[in-house]
Motif scaffolding. Structure first.
Motif, mmCIF file in Angstrom:
data_model
loop_
_atom_site.group_PDB
_atom_site.id
_atom_site.type_symbol
_atom_site.label_atom_id
_atom_site.label_comp_id
_atom_site.label_asym_id
_atom_site.label_seq_id
_atom_site.Cartn_x
_atom_site.Cartn_y
_atom_site.Cartn_z
ATOM 1 N N ASP B 70 0.857 -1.188 0.000
ATOM 2 C CA ASP B 70 0.000 0.000 0.000
ATOM 3 C C ASP B 70 0.893 1.238 0.000
ATOM 4 O OD1 ASP B 70 -2.574 0.931 -0.061
ATOM 5 O OD2 ASP B 70 -3.204 -0.382 1.581
ATOM 6 N N SER B 71 0.290 2.388 -0.212
ATOM 7 C CA SER B 71 1.113 3.597 -0.248
ATOM 8 C C SER B 71 1.738 3.890 1.112
ATOM 9 C CB SER B 71 0.275 4.786 -0.727
ATOM 10 O OG SER B 71 -0.867 4.919 0.084
ATOM 11 N N ASP B 72 1.158 3.299 2.185
ATOM 12 C CA ASP B 72 1.762 3.502 3.507
ATOM 13 C C ASP B 72 2.804 2.431 3.828
ATOM 14 O OD1 ASP B 72 0.335 1.225 3.984
ATOM 15 O OD2 ASP B 72 -1.016 2.098 5.476
ATOM 16 N N GLY B 73 3.064 1.546 2.866
ATOM 17 C CA GLY B 73 4.120 0.561 3.063
ATOM 18 C C GLY B 73 3.637 -0.789 3.553
ATOM 19 N N ARG B 79 -5.827 -10.097 -3.226
ATOM 20 C CA ARG B 79 -7.224 -9.741 -3.497
ATOM 21 C C ARG B 79 -7.517 -8.274 -3.210
ATOM 22 N NH1 ARG B 79 -11.357 -12.442 -2.115
ATOM 23 N NH2 ARG B 79 -10.406 -14.491 -2.190
ATOM 24 N N ASP B 80 -6.552 -7.565 -2.630
ATOM 25 C CA ASP B 80 -6.752 -6.137 -2.368
ATOM 26 C C ASP B 80 -6.075 -5.242 -3.406
ATOM 27 O OD1 ASP B 80 -8.247 -6.683 -0.099
ATOM 28 O OD2 ASP B 80 -6.471 -6.769 1.191
ATOM 29 N N THR B 81 -5.358 -5.846 -4.333
ATOM 30 C CA THR B 81 -4.784 -5.050 -5.420
ATOM 31 C C THR B 81 -5.895 -4.737 -6.420
ATOM 32 O OG1 THR B 81 -4.258 -6.962 -6.787
ATOM 33 C CG2 THR B 81 -2.595 -6.282 -5.176
ATOM 34 N N PRO B 82 -5.713 -3.706 -7.247
ATOM 35 C CA PRO B 82 -6.753 -3.447 -8.260
ATOM 36 C C PRO B 82 -7.056 -4.673 -9.117
ATOM 37 C CG PRO B 82 -5.294 -1.574 -8.107
ATOM 38 C CD PRO B 82 -4.681 -2.649 -7.239
ATOM 39 N N ALA B 83 -6.001 -5.369 -9.554
ATOM 40 C CA ALA B 83 -6.237 -6.562 -10.379
ATOM 41 C C ALA B 83 -6.955 -7.642 -9.574
ATOM 42 C CB ALA B 83 -4.913 -7.096 -10.925
ATOM 43 N N GLY B 84 -6.600 -7.763 -8.311
ATOM 44 C CA GLY B 84 -7.238 -8.771 -7.456
ATOM 45 C C GLY B 84 -8.714 -8.464 -7.239
ATOM 46 N N ILE B 85 -9.003 -7.192 -7.010
ATOM 47 C CA ILE B 85 -10.416 -6.803 -6.835
ATOM 48 C C ILE B 85 -11.195 -7.087 -8.126
ATOM 49 C CG2 ILE B 85 -11.952 -4.823 -6.506
ATOM 50 C CD1 ILE B 85 -9.692 -3.637 -4.690
ATOM 51 N N ALA B 86 -10.613 -6.716 -9.256
ATOM 52 C CA ALA B 86 -11.304 -6.958 -10.535
ATOM 53 C C ALA B 86 -11.501 -8.450 -10.773
ATOM 54 C CB ALA B 86 -10.503 -6.334 -11.678
ATOM 55 N N LEU B 96 -3.562 3.468 -5.585
ATOM 56 C CA LEU B 96 -2.146 3.826 -5.617
ATOM 57 C C LEU B 96 -1.392 2.733 -4.865
ATOM 58 C CD1 LEU B 96 0.171 5.921 -6.132
ATOM 59 C CD2 LEU B 96 -0.395 6.899 -3.901
ATOM 60 N N VAL B 97 -0.453 2.103 -5.529
ATOM 61 C CA VAL B 97 0.318 1.037 -4.888
ATOM 62 C C VAL B 97 1.810 1.331 -5.037
ATOM 63 C CG1 VAL B 97 -1.486 -0.662 -5.373
ATOM 64 C CG2 VAL B 97 0.428 -0.419 -6.957
ATOM 65 N N VAL B 98 2.590 0.600 -4.276
ATOM 66 C CA VAL B 98 4.045 0.703 -4.398
ATOM 67 C C VAL B 98 4.554 -0.650 -4.882
ATOM 68 C CG1 VAL B 98 6.214 1.169 -3.203
ATOM 69 C CG2 VAL B 98 4.131 2.407 -2.543
ATOM 70 N N GLU B 110 0.025 4.240 -9.991
ATOM 71 C CA GLU B 110 -1.437 4.272 -10.050
ATOM 72 C C GLU B 110 -1.875 3.125 -10.949
ATOM 73 O OE1 GLU B 110 -3.566 6.542 -8.719
ATOM 74 O OE2 GLU B 110 -2.421 8.387 -8.373
ATOM 75 N N ALA B 111 -2.822 2.332 -10.474
ATOM 76 C CA ALA B 111 -3.267 1.180 -11.281
ATOM 77 C C ALA B 111 -4.788 1.130 -11.338
ATOM 78 C CB ALA B 111 -2.729 -0.121 -10.685
ATOM 79 N N THR B 112 -5.285 0.907 -12.527
ATOM 80 C CA THR B 112 -6.725 0.737 -12.738
ATOM 81 C C THR B 112 -6.950 -0.602 -13.435
ATOM 82 O OG1 THR B 112 -7.130 3.111 -12.961
ATOM 83 C CG2 THR B 112 -8.791 1.633 -13.881
ATOM 84 N N ALA B 113 -7.813 -1.409 -12.845
ATOM 85 C CA ALA B 113 -8.063 -2.743 -13.407
ATOM 86 C C ALA B 113 -9.552 -2.924 -13.645
ATOM 87 C CB ALA B 113 -7.554 -3.818 -12.452
ATOM 88 N N TYR B 114 -9.867 -3.664 -14.692
ATOM 89 C CA TYR B 114 -11.282 -4.014 -14.896
ATOM 90 C C TYR B 114 -11.399 -5.409 -15.497
ATOM 91 C CZ TYR B 114 -10.311 -2.159 -19.607
ATOM 92 O OH TYR B 114 -9.767 -1.893 -20.840
#
Lengths: 289, 140
Positions: B70-73, B79-86, B96-98, B110-114
């Protein structure tokens, strides 16, 4: 099985003295299965003379396999005599849409003002089916569909009987803007159903130099069709869906260009023509006309 | 609809790959079985290695190799990444990920998944586009 070409022109019927050798009717191929059933691949204007030829009492069930619903693949349906004979069962298969049923989409054509007879007024018993991605058995034969790259929902068909395979991909742009020969086979649209086919009917609308002006129109250039055929282990290629502007002499130039891109013998690549008949059986593949 | 290396890919995946191949926006593709099947040349710059070298692999392993957080490290579960959620929830997601590329560089992305649904609502995989974000002023 035995296949006969009743129409192989693409996009628009193109009758006239300059297209006599290969024909001007749009896509329609009859496939007579060894078990006695008849499949009709697409309903272009070639469907009209086919309907005359099979308008016999013993023909009481037909399967019409539509690749998509562009007019050059549908226009013959309203002139197909078996549809106007009560008691005939006609099964129409076509690509699914997320919005409208196959029947509703076909009814756009078979209804006024585009056509005088509505779908509900056709005397034959017509049943609509989504093109199956899993094999469907008809006697000892099977067929299945796969979605392929074209404009709008479009499928190709793979038909197998007695160890022989015929694949029909009349409208197909396997890799828009790309070179098929450079791609891994599994990433080429159409490879899934074309692989190891004894006979592949395939879109050959454009010569290679014509393609850059038509990228994204949904049709193949020669590099596409021959690249797919070579990568997929196809044994015989029938160049199909001839551009309406390609007169007979130019088609023969196109054939020579295709053979230069072919990994096999010259007679493994042919131009579809009206009346072309192909027998596929235990002895192999034979062209009879 | 699941695919693996060498097996024919479904048409939505083929078209998505073709789109990605012609974009300057980094993107990667996961198939319906959860396998990373492609990323484009633009993505290679952020991931730090050409796809031809990495090859197909389970998306879970891919996420581990990039040490996603996460952006806070705090580490991100798949399953919490954009791709995982999609993939798991079958809805679009943005975050926003690191990520740490194969080149060892840690980047804010910045990642957008669908999800890719076919004509009959069948799931073919997930397409993710991503781009390097400006690091927050506080450096987190």
């Amino acid at each position: 099985m035995k296949a006969r070409v009743w129409g192989c022109r693409g996009s628009l019927a193109a009758p006239g003295p300059e297209t006599l050798r290969y024909g001007g009717n749009t896509s329609c191929v009859e496939v007579g299965l060894d078990g006695g059933s008849t499949l009709v691949l697409d309903a272009g204007t070639g469907m009209r003379p086919l309907g005359v030829a099979i308008d016999r009492p013993e023909v009481d069930e037909l399967h019409v396999l539509l690749t998509h619903l562009h007019m050059d693949h549908l226009q013959g349906l309203g002139f197909f005599r078996p549809l106007f004979r009560p008691g005939v069962d006609v099964h129409i298969w076509g690509p699914p849409s997320p919005v409208q049923s196959l029947a509703d989409r076909i009814a756009i054509y078979l209804s006024p003002p585009l056509f005088p007879v509505g779908l509900a007024d056709i005397p034959a018993r017509v049943t609509f089916h989504d093109a199956p991605e899993r094999e469907v058995a008809i006697g000892r034969a099977t067929f299945r569909a796969a979605k392929v790259t074209h404009q709008g929902p479009t499928v190709g068909y793979r038909i197998e009987e007695n160890g022989r395979t015929l694949v029909y991909l009349p409208d197909h742009e396997p890799l828009p803007g790309g070179r098929v020969s450079d791609e891994p086979a599994e990433w080429i649209s159409g490879h899934d159903i074309a692989h190891d086919a004894d006979v592949l009917f395939h879109d050959a609308q454009y010569r290679d130099h014509e393609y850059p002006q038509h990228i994204g129109w949904g049709h193949s250039c020669i590099e596409h069709v021959m690249g797919l055929a070579n990568r997929s282990g196809v044994r015989t290629v029938v160049l199909f869906h001839h551009d309406p502007y390609h007169v007979d002499d130019e088609l023969e130039t196109l054939l020579a260009e295709a053979r230069k891109r072919w990994d096999g013998p010259d007679d493994g690549v042919r131009l579809a023509h009206e009346g072309m008949t192909i027998e596929l059986d235990g002895e192999g593949v034979r062209f009879e006309a | 609809m699941a695919t693996s290396a060498g097996e024919p890919k479904s048409l939505p995946l083929i078209l998505a790959r073709e789109l990605g191949s012609n974009l300057a926006t980094p993107m990667f593709l996961i198939d319906a079985a959860g396998t990373l099947v492609f990323y484009n040349e633009a993505a290679e710059l952020l991931i730090g290695r050409p796809f031809a070298e990495v090859g197909e692999m389970p998306a879970l392993d891919f996420g581990d190799e990039l040490a996603l957080s996460d952006s806070d490290g705090s580490p991100l579960r798949r399953r919490d990444t954009p791709a995982g959620i999609a993939f798991f929830e079958r809805r679009p997601a943005h975050k926003l990920v690191v990520a740490t590329g194969y080149d060892g560089v840690r980047r804010h992305v910045e990642a957008t998944a669908y999800p890719l649904f076919g004509a009959t609502d069948d799931m073919h995989g997930v397409l993710t586009v991503f781009w390097e974000a400006r690091e927050p002023a506080d450096g987190s």
